[in-house]
Design an enzyme around this catalytic site. Sequence first.
Site, mmCIF file in Angstrom:
data_model
loop_
_atom_site.group_PDB
_atom_site.id
_atom_site.type_symbol
_atom_site.label_atom_id
_atom_site.label_comp_id
_atom_site.label_asym_id
_atom_site.label_seq_id
_atom_site.Cartn_x
_atom_site.Cartn_y
_atom_site.Cartn_z
ATOM 1 N N HIS A 1 0.866 -1.177 0.000
ATOM 2 C CA HIS A 1 0.000 0.000 0.000
ATOM 3 C C HIS A 1 0.906 1.232 0.000
ATOM 4 O O HIS A 1 2.023 1.177 0.516
ATOM 5 C CB HIS A 1 -0.832 -0.051 1.288
ATOM 6 C CG HIS A 1 -1.897 0.987 1.403
ATOM 7 N ND1 HIS A 1 -1.623 2.288 1.753
ATOM 8 C CD2 HIS A 1 -3.241 0.913 1.237
ATOM 9 C CE1 HIS A 1 -2.764 2.971 1.805
ATOM 10 N NE2 HIS A 1 -3.763 2.158 1.496
ATOM 11 N N ASP B 1 3.167 -4.542 7.965
ATOM 12 C CA ASP B 1 1.952 -3.737 7.846
ATOM 13 C C ASP B 1 0.767 -4.698 8.019
ATOM 14 O O ASP B 1 0.446 -5.471 7.129
ATOM 15 C CB ASP B 1 1.924 -3.064 6.469
ATOM 16 C CG ASP B 1 0.580 -2.394 6.183
ATOM 17 O OD1 ASP B 1 -0.320 -2.446 7.048
ATOM 18 O OD2 ASP B 1 0.439 -1.829 5.083
ATOM 19 N N GLN C 1 -4.557 -5.264 7.003
ATOM 20 C CA GLN C 1 -5.530 -6.254 6.523
ATOM 21 C C GLN C 1 -5.412 -7.535 7.345
ATOM 22 O O GLN C 1 -6.415 -8.131 7.729
ATOM 23 C CB GLN C 1 -5.295 -6.570 5.035
ATOM 24 C CG GLN C 1 -5.405 -5.374 4.116
ATOM 25 C CD GLN C 1 -6.797 -4.770 4.091
ATOM 26 O OE1 GLN C 1 -7.800 -5.440 4.329
ATOM 27 N NE2 GLN C 1 -6.869 -3.476 3.808
ATOM 28 N N LYS D 1 -10.144 -0.568 10.509
ATOM 29 C CA LYS D 1 -10.299 -1.744 9.652
ATOM 30 C C LYS D 1 -10.699 -2.977 10.450
ATOM 31 O O LYS D 1 -11.125 -3.975 9.889
ATOM 32 C CB LYS D 1 -9.000 -2.008 8.886
ATOM 33 C CG LYS D 1 -8.780 -1.023 7.765
ATOM 34 C CD LYS D 1 -7.683 -1.470 6.839
ATOM 35 C CE LYS D 1 -7.646 -0.735 5.521
ATOM 36 N NZ LYS D 1 -7.328 0.668 5.562
ATOM 37 N N CYS E 1 -4.810 2.450 -3.735
ATOM 38 C CA CYS E 1 -3.594 2.976 -3.112
ATOM 39 C C CYS E 1 -2.439 1.989 -3.226
ATOM 40 O O CYS E 1 -1.646 1.840 -2.290
ATOM 41 C CB CYS E 1 -3.827 3.340 -1.641
ATOM 42 S SG CYS E 1 -5.037 4.635 -1.424
#
Lengths: 151, 418
Positions: free
Chosen positions: B135, B212, B215, B238, B376
């Site tokens: 991302h 990261d 998700q 999220k 993104c």
Amino acid sequence: MDDLRDLYQEVILDHGKNPRNFRHPEDANRHAEGDNPLCGDRLTVYLKMGHNGLVEDVAFEGRGCAISMASASMMTEIVAGKTEQEARALFRRFHDFVTGREEIGEADNDDLEKLIVLAGVKQFPMRVKCATLAWHTMTAAMDGQDAVTTE
Amino acid sequence: MSAVLAELRTGNAPFDVERVRADFPILSRQVHGRPLVYLDSAASAQKPRQVIEAESRVYESEYANVHRGVHYLSQVATEKFEATRTRIAAFINAPDENEVVFTRGASEAINLVAFSYVAHFLKEGDEILISELEHHSNIVPWQLAAQRCGAVIRAIPICDDGQIDMAAYAELLGPRTRLVAITGQSNALGIVPPLERIIPMAHDAGARVLVDGCQAITHRPVDVQAMGCDFFVFSGHKIYGPTGVGALWGRAELLEAMPPWQGGGEMIARVGIEKSTYKGIPHRFEAGTPAIAQVIALKDALDYVDALGLDAIADHEAMLLDHALRRLSEMDGVTIVGTNPAKASIVSFLLDGIHPHDIGTIVDREGVAVRVGHHCAQPVMARYDIAATVRASFGLYNTLAEVDALIASLEKTREIFA
């Protein structure tokens, strides 16, 4: 569904699938890149400006949605042979149409009449930029800028 | 606690999606006269009543600034605020809650590491490895930091199926590699990189690893100790929590060596006109009044997810993804982007001859919310030489019928473009 049929009329689908003047003229003397960062769509408008500000040729290349492709394609058909001032004035009117500032019934010339098929975008505010990307890019090319973005 | 959560806690109920849906008020609304079919949880998840109520409960009865007052409400707010830190530590199995730093979100957490770690400790010619899957938030902060310290950014390529090219990764790792910044799951394609191999390889090369987890954390249990990473970041919104709050987890010895990156109240020990001293971790990295109510309500979101169980959520989402992949593969002219089987809860695809933006507009009129565009993740799009895809992403509240509604809306799109 009616809004959708207004947006995706046959004329638009046709121009979107078979864009006119989708080429890079070798004798173009102005060009600019237009970028819609929101969707990653990008197109280049090429102009051949003659003496006295006449748009002798206008063409484009790039990729985008049906709306942006159709708008670019129709723009090239309409703007060719016009003066720079006429082209800019036409964009101002077109912009007012698609943003709902001017009523559709007020289309008082043939060129605007042709562009009315794109007026359906005013029901879809997120898509107005798609309909105006090519026009902004053409204006940038006339201004001597290399690039324009819708953001 | 809702009845369904109570039952789930006792292990008596299967994953009952209809009862879960009843916890999400927004899911009962209509869009363009159609029931909302929300397939954009990878961009931001909807909130259960428990989170919405927690946030208003803070303002109604628990609110004051934190870490400042001696008065009662300030103590209540501070305790609740710090309880979320403890909750996050437990949720990701961090060894010490002081290793959890609150940020505005994952982007800010990555920026913190970029400025306080990379820009401070890396030297000219040192290398930061990212992947093509990242991302923009896991790309741009490193570029900004690299400009400051002279480090070089290299990208691990991905294979045609969207998975990390492990051979290329092995080649790229070298003595100059100082940091590997990699996603736990691609937001654009849903692909899950093999972190269990990637992280040890980085450590063998002497590099630190930032994951990261934006998700990944919503789809499977996270254990930072088992994973072995050095930094882990995620965003609250999220994982069914409020916006404006996220967290950085980092190993204590790394955080303690890192200088503050933003100055202000709350992060200082003693301030003079010319010089100040700073608090220890994590407060040293938390300048200014934080998103108090949002931090507190994030705990309720984590409680909610934990009560359902991430394993059960993962199974439910896998069922949705399987169904979506099967239905899409039955349609003519559909291309799935990112076909590697290590994939969760996200499907990115193209429909022949119809631009994703046109698809997004048309399915929206059927009440179906999908993301169209580059998500993104422009390097991913560049890798496949496309400008955009249609992305349907599934959350714990989605149903098989909603997958079918997506397919029906795509068929309608086809009709309009026929």
